[in-house]
Write an enzyme that holds these catalytic residues in place. Structure first.
Site: not given
Length: 239
Positions: A44, A71, A192
């Protein structure tokens, strides 16, 4: 169906950047996760490169054989260019704000539907599978399908928080969202705050869960158990 594990290696990069140099080596960590059985690697990158650097993305793409998932915030043109230049298996669109410590909400797929349609088409035209980060909200899932995306990634912080006291109710909105996703033809990813305690229950009960992306908890566990043992424990938790 066995849910795939994609290891997010951002925290490896955070540790490296705290000292400078190349220790720990981000590419070596990605290759080790692959060798230990992970079916994917997630990064990310953020505009300030406070953990994953843009060069890391190029290095990882050139060397890994498992699926690569990039991401990030597609509202940043630099991110869009990075994804298109590397052509990963998947791009996950996350509505981060500049300077945000970590992702803390999904897209409003109703309000941003026109924009998301454009971005989904852009990446799909380049042969990249698209996943949109969403909260476990039925309306957001239905609207995500209207964008043409291939998958959604369910934001699981609320599940992880509430799992400690009431697993069944913690799972309920995610189960409802997953059923709707199936009905509208969307693949399901999740991520998450998933860890070895809450992951098995989630994976066993969410239908058609294709992939989980796990970084913070997995890398933290690796400090105590070692990276190889930890990756294998997470793979076992998904079976």
């Amino acid at each position: 169906m066995i849910t795939k594990l994609s290891v997010n290696i951002n925290k490896i990069a955070t540790l490296r950047n705290s000292r400078g140099g190349q220790i720990p080596n981000v590419l070596e960590a990605a290759l080790a996760c692959e060798r230990f059985g992970a079916q994917g690697i997630t990064v990310h990158p953020r505009p300030d490169e406070r953990h994953i650097r843009y060069q890391d993305v190029f290095d990882i793409k050139k060397n890994i054989k498992v699926e690569f998932n990039i991401e990030g915030n597609c509202r940043e043109q630099k991110f869009v260019d990075l994804v298109l230049a590397n052509s990963p298996a998947q791009v996950t669109l996350v509505p981060d704000e500049l300077g945000q410590i970590t992702s803390n909400h999904g897209w409003d797929t109703i309000k941003n539907q026109s924009y998301l349609k454009e971005m989904v088409a852009l990446f799909q035209d380049a042969g990249i599978r698209v996943s949109i980060f969403v909260d476990p909200d039925i309306k957001m899932v239905e609207a995500a399908a209207e964008t043409g995306t291939d998958r959604i990634e369910l934001y699981t912080e609320d599940y992880a928080t509430n799992f400690k006291t009431d697993p069944k109710n913690a799972l309920k909105p995610y189960l409802e969202a997953a059923h709707v996703a199936q009905e509208v033809g969307l693949g399901i990813n999740a991520g998450h705050d998933l860890d070895l305690n809450n992951l098995p229950y989630f994976a066993q009960n969410i239908p058609n869960l294709l992939e989980v992306s796990i970084g913070h908890a997995l890398i933290a566990d690796a400090l105590y158990m070692g990276l190889e043992s930890t990756v294998k424990q997470y793979l076992k938790a998904l079976q």
